[in-house]
Enzyme design. Structure first.
Site, short mmCIF file in Angstrom:
data_model
loop_
_atom_site.label_atom_id
_atom_site.label_comp_id
_atom_site.label_asym_id
_atom_site.label_seq_id
_atom_site.Cartn_x
_atom_site.Cartn_y
_atom_site.Cartn_z
N SER A 141 0.87 -1.19 0.00
CA SER A 141 0.00 0.00 0.00
C SER A 141 0.89 1.23 0.00
O SER A 141 2.05 1.18 0.46
CB SER A 141 -0.86 0.00 1.27
OG SER A 141 -1.47 1.26 1.46
N TYR A 154 -2.01 -0.73 10.40
CA TYR A 154 -2.06 -1.12 8.97
C TYR A 154 -0.81 -0.62 8.25
O TYR A 154 -0.15 -1.38 7.53
CB TYR A 154 -3.34 -0.55 8.33
CG TYR A 154 -3.44 -0.83 6.85
CD1 TYR A 154 -3.70 -2.12 6.38
CD2 TYR A 154 -3.26 0.19 5.91
CE1 TYR A 154 -3.78 -2.38 5.02
CE2 TYR A 154 -3.35 -0.06 4.55
CZ TYR A 154 -3.61 -1.35 4.11
OH TYR A 154 -3.69 -1.62 2.76
N1 LIG Z 1 -8.79 -1.29 -1.21
C1 LIG Z 1 -7.86 -0.40 -0.95
O1 LIG Z 1 -8.15 0.80 -0.77
C2 LIG Z 1 -6.42 -0.82 -0.90
C3 LIG Z 1 -5.45 0.20 -0.99
C4 LIG Z 1 -4.10 -0.15 -0.92
C5 LIG Z 1 -3.76 -1.49 -0.75
N2 LIG Z 1 -4.72 -2.44 -0.66
C6 LIG Z 1 -4.29 -3.83 -0.46
O2 LIG Z 1 -4.79 -4.62 -1.53
C7 LIG Z 1 -5.03 -5.96 -1.07
C8 LIG Z 1 -6.42 -6.39 -1.48
O3 LIG Z 1 -7.36 -5.46 -0.98
P1 LIG Z 1 -8.91 -5.45 -1.44
O4 LIG Z 1 -9.31 -4.05 -1.56
O5 LIG Z 1 -9.13 -6.40 -2.53
O6 LIG Z 1 -9.56 -6.04 -0.09
P2 LIG Z 1 -10.85 -6.97 0.10
O7 LIG Z 1 -11.83 -6.79 -0.99
O8 LIG Z 1 -11.32 -6.74 1.51
O9 LIG Z 1 -10.24 -8.44 -0.01
C9 LIG Z 1 -9.38 -8.93 0.98
C10 LIG Z 1 -9.06 -10.38 0.65
O10 LIG Z 1 -8.19 -10.90 1.66
C11 LIG Z 1 -8.69 -12.17 2.06
N3 LIG Z 1 -8.32 -12.47 3.44
C12 LIG Z 1 -8.46 -11.69 4.54
N4 LIG Z 1 -8.03 -12.34 5.63
C13 LIG Z 1 -7.58 -13.56 5.20
C14 LIG Z 1 -7.03 -14.68 5.87
N5 LIG Z 1 -6.83 -14.69 7.20
N6 LIG Z 1 -6.67 -15.76 5.12
C15 LIG Z 1 -6.89 -15.77 3.78
N7 LIG Z 1 -7.41 -14.73 3.10
C16 LIG Z 1 -7.76 -13.66 3.82
C17 LIG Z 1 -10.21 -12.00 1.92
O11 LIG Z 1 -10.85 -13.25 1.80
P3 LIG Z 1 -11.72 -13.97 2.94
O12 LIG Z 1 -12.26 -12.90 3.83
O13 LIG Z 1 -12.75 -14.73 2.18
O14 LIG Z 1 -10.76 -14.87 3.62
C18 LIG Z 1 -10.30 -11.26 0.60
O15 LIG Z 1 -10.18 -12.16 -0.47
C19 LIG Z 1 -4.81 -5.93 0.44
O16 LIG Z 1 -3.53 -6.46 0.73
C20 LIG Z 1 -4.86 -4.45 0.80
O17 LIG Z 1 -4.05 -4.14 1.92
C21 LIG Z 1 -6.04 -2.14 -0.75
#
Ligand SMILES: NC(=O)c1ccc[n+]([C@@H]2O[C@H](COP(=O)([O-])OP(=O)(O)OC[C@H]3O[C@@H](n4cnc5c(N)ncnc54)[C@H](OP(=O)(O)O)[C@@H]3O)[C@@H](O)[C@H]2O)c1
Length: 268
Positions: A141, A154
Site C-alpha cells: 500500500s 495497517y
Molecule cells: N482497497 C484499498 O483501498 C487498498 C489500498 C491499498 C492497498 N490495498 C491492499 O490490496 C489488497 C487487497 O485489498 P482489497 O481491496 O481487494 O480487499 P478486500 O476486498 O477486503 O479483499 C481482501 C481479501 O483478503 C482475504 N483475506 C483476509 N483475511 C484472510 C485470511 N486470514 N486468510 C486468507 N485470506 C484472507 C479475503 O478473503 P476472505 O475474507 O474470504 O478470507 C479477501 O479475499 C490488500 O492487501 C490491501 O491491503 C487495498
C-alpha cells in the site's frame, strides 16, 4: 515474467482487487489457484473463470492460521505440479485511533498482512529455488511508505511487507526468483468500510477501480518490476516523505482533525 500458460497462486482471490486480478489473469490463459477463507465465493469465482481458462483450483484456507500457509502451498504444489508466480494480495485493515485498538486486532492484522505472506513465501521458496525460477508479488500500500494517522497498525504491517520484499529481493538475486512489491492507493472495494469511504470522499482522496489496480499488478509482473507505486501524486508523496518527512508531517497533522469524526469509535 511471461504469464500466459503459467500457474499463479493468488491469495485474497475473493476480494475486490484479488478477483479483478484473477479475471484478468484468466483472460491471459493463466492456470489459477485461488485462495481465501470463503469457500463459496471461491467456488463461484472458479466456476466463472473455468469458462475462460482451463485450470482453476479454489483452495480455501486461512493464511493467518498456524500451519495454514504451509498446508496451502503443499496442496497447491501437489495439485498443480509447479507454482510459477505467487501473488500475496490478501489483506485486512484497522482504522481508528491506535489508543482504542485492541491488541488482539493488531496481532491478527499483522498475521494476515505480514506474517501470513512471509510464511507462504517461506513455503514456496524451496520449490522455486529447486526450479530456479519464480516470481513473488506482494501487494502492499502507499501507506506502507507513508505512515498514515488512524491507520497506524495497517501502515506498520505494510512497511514490514515492503522491507521484507526489499531484503528478500536482494537475498534472491541471481537465483532466477524475482520479488515485486506493488503499492496501490485507495481502491473502491469492500476493504474500505463505510466510515473510511465517507472520509475518503470528504477528504477528496484519489480513488482507483480494482480493475485498474489489477492491470498495474499484472504489468509489474510482466516487467519483473521491483517496486511499483500506483497513482499520481501519491508516488511523488512517497518520495517526498522519504526525503523531507517533516513536510508531510504538516500536511497529515492537518488531516487528522478532518479524520477525527470518522476515526473515533463513536463515529464508526
Ligand atoms: N482497497 C484499498 O483501498 C487498498 C489500498 C491499498 C492497498 N490495498 C491492499 O490490496 C489488497 C487487497 O485489498 P482489497 O481491496 O481487494 O480487499 P478486500 O476486498 O477486503 O479483499 C481482501 C481479501 O483478503 C482475504 N483475506 C483476509 N483475511 C484472510 C485470511 N486470514 N486468510 C486468507 N485470506 C484472507 C479475503 O478473503 P476472505 O475474507 O474470504 O478470507 C479477501 O479475499 C490488500 O492487501 C490491501 O491491503 C487495498
Amino acid at each position: 515474467m511471461k504469464i500466459s500458460g503459467s500457474t499463479v497462486l493468488l491469495t485474497g482471490a475473493s476480494g475486490g482487487i484479488g478477483s479483478a486480478i484473477a479475471r484478468q489473469l484468466a483472460r491471459r490463459g493463466v492456470n489459477l489457484i485461488l485462495v481465501s477463507r470463503d469457500r463459496e465465493k471461491l467456488n463461484a469465482l472458479a466456476a466463472e473463470l473455468r469458462t475462460v481458462t482451463s485450470q482453476v483450483l479454489p483452495l480455501a484456507g486461512d493464511i493467518a492460521e498456524a500451519g495454514g500457509p504451509a498446508r496451502l502451498m503443499a496442496e497447491a504444489i501437489r495439485h498443480a505440479g509447479a507454482i510459477d508466480i505467487l501473488v500475496n494480495c490478501a489483506g485486512v485493515q484497522n482504522f481508528g485511533f491506535f489508543a482504542e485498538e485492541a491488541p488482539a486486532d493488531t496481532a491478527s492484522l499483522f498475521n494476515v498482512n505480514a506474517v501470513g505472506p512471509m510464511t507462504l513465501i517461506n513455503a514456496a521458496l524451496p520449490h522455486m529455488l529447486q526450479r530456479k525460477t519464480g516470481q513473488i508479488v506482494n501487494v502492499g500500500s502507499v501507506f506502507g511508505s507513508i505512515g498514515f494517522p488512524c491507520f497506524a497498525s495497517y501502515s506498520a504491517s505494510k512497511f514490514a511487507l515492503r522491507g521484507f520484499s526489499e531484503a528478500l529481493r536482494r537475498e534472491l538475486a541471481g537465483t532466477g526468483i524475482g520479488v515485486t512489491y506493488v503499492a496501490p492507493r485507495f481502491t473502491k472495494t469492500a476493504f474500505n468500510r463505510s466510515p473510511v469511504t465517507r472520509m475518503a470522499n470528504i477528504l477528496k482522496m484519489n480513488q482507483d477501480e480494482p480493475e485498474t489496480v489489477a492491470a498495474s499488478v499484472i504489468a509489474a509482473i510482466e516487467r519483473n518490476g521491483r517496486d511499483s507505486y500506483l497513482g499520481w501524486p501519491e508516488k511523488l508523496f512517497v518520495r517526498i516523505n522519504s526525503i523531507l518527512p517533516r513536510l508531510v508531517d504538516q500536511a497529515l497533522m492537518k488531516q487528522v482533525h478532518a479524520m477525527r469524526p470518522f476515526a473515533a469509535k463513536r463515529g464508526s
